[in-house]
Design a protein around this motif. Structure first.
Motif, PDB file in Angstrom:
ATOM      1  N   CYS A 142      -6.737   5.222  -2.572  1.00  0.00           N
ATOM      2  CA  CYS A 142      -7.794   6.240  -2.667  1.00  0.00           C
ATOM      3  C   CYS A 142      -7.197   7.590  -3.057  1.00  0.00           C
ATOM      4  CB  CYS A 142      -8.525   6.379  -1.333  1.00  0.00           C
ATOM      5  SG  CYS A 142      -9.654   5.023  -0.942  1.00  0.00           S
ATOM      6  N   ARG A 173      -5.331   3.653   6.355  1.00  0.00           N
ATOM      7  CA  ARG A 173      -5.738   5.022   6.000  1.00  0.00           C
ATOM      8  C   ARG A 173      -4.777   5.977   6.702  1.00  0.00           C
ATOM      9  NH1 ARG A 173     -11.771   5.625   4.913  1.00  0.00           N
ATOM     10  NH2 ARG A 173     -11.374   7.660   5.832  1.00  0.00           N
ATOM     11  N   CYS A 224      -7.376   8.671   4.351  1.00  0.00           N
ATOM     12  CA  CYS A 224      -7.547   7.782   3.204  1.00  0.00           C
ATOM     13  C   CYS A 224      -6.287   6.940   3.027  1.00  0.00           C
ATOM     14  CB  CYS A 224      -7.855   8.569   1.934  1.00  0.00           C
ATOM     15  SG  CYS A 224      -6.564   9.697   1.386  1.00  0.00           S
ATOM     16  N   CYS A 228      -8.749   1.070   5.309  1.00  0.00           N
ATOM     17  CA  CYS A 228      -9.676   1.443   4.233  1.00  0.00           C
ATOM     18  C   CYS A 228     -10.627   0.275   3.950  1.00  0.00           C
ATOM     19  CB  CYS A 228      -8.884   1.795   2.977  1.00  0.00           C
ATOM     20  SG  CYS A 228      -9.921   2.147   1.533  1.00  0.00           S
ATOM     21  N   GLY A 268      -8.615   6.981  -6.344  1.00  0.00           N
ATOM     22  CA  GLY A 268     -10.000   6.991  -5.866  1.00  0.00           C
ATOM     23  C   GLY A 268     -10.580   8.375  -5.706  1.00  0.00           C
ATOM     24  N   GLU A 269     -11.483   8.483  -4.734  1.00  0.00           N
ATOM     25  CA  GLU A 269     -12.249   9.713  -4.552  1.00  0.00           C
ATOM     26  C   GLU A 269     -11.404  10.916  -4.132  1.00  0.00           C
ATOM     27  OE1 GLU A 269     -14.618   9.765  -0.657  1.00  0.00           O
ATOM     28  OE2 GLU A 269     -14.295   7.617  -1.021  1.00  0.00           O
ATOM     29  N   ASP A 313     -12.443  -0.068   1.335  1.00  0.00           N
ATOM     30  CA  ASP A 313     -12.426  -0.416  -0.093  1.00  0.00           C
ATOM     31  C   ASP A 313     -11.196  -1.219  -0.493  1.00  0.00           C
ATOM     32  OD1 ASP A 313     -14.823   0.958  -0.536  1.00  0.00           O
ATOM     33  OD2 ASP A 313     -13.772   2.828  -0.975  1.00  0.00           O
ATOM     34  N   HIS A 314     -10.031  -0.897   0.108  1.00  0.00           N
ATOM     35  CA  HIS A 314      -8.776  -1.491  -0.350  1.00  0.00           C
ATOM     36  C   HIS A 314      -8.055  -2.320   0.705  1.00  0.00           C
ATOM     37  CE1 HIS A 314      -9.440   2.218  -2.811  1.00  0.00           C
ATOM     38  NE2 HIS A 314      -9.389   1.287  -3.746  1.00  0.00           N
TER      39      HIS A 314
END
Length: 86
Positions: free
Chosen positions: A37, A22, A33, A15, A41-42, A17-18
């Motif tokens: 997430c 995933r 994800c 990921c 998250g999204e 973002d993190h």
């Protein structure tokens, strides 16, 4: 199935973002994800599953589709043979 084996053999993406693997699949988005997430998250309110569970479900569905196709193909052959003799 070869596609299933290939999916299992691929390295798990990370990921952006993190920085976590995933290793989950969001069924709604049809994307992978990480757990953060999925929880915050999204993908928070989406149908998220373990990758291996989704792969197994796809494999079972493929087998059912193939069996149905074979039955339809056999019935078409039977009908063709029946029309040939009539």
């Amino acid at each position: 199935s070869t596609l299933i084996a290939e999916a299992r053999a691929k390295p798990t993406p990370i990921c952006g973002d993190h920085g976590k693997p995933r290793d989950l699949i969001c069924v709604q988005c049809q994307d992978t994800c990480c757990d953060t997430c999925a929880l915050f998250g999204e993908h928070k309110s989406h149908d998220v599953r373990q990758s291996f569970e989704a792969i197994n479900e796809i494999q079972v569905r493929m087998e059912v589709i193939m069996e149905t196709y074979q039955q339809v193909d056999q019935e078409c052959d039977r009908l063709e043979d029946q029309n040939t003799f009539n």
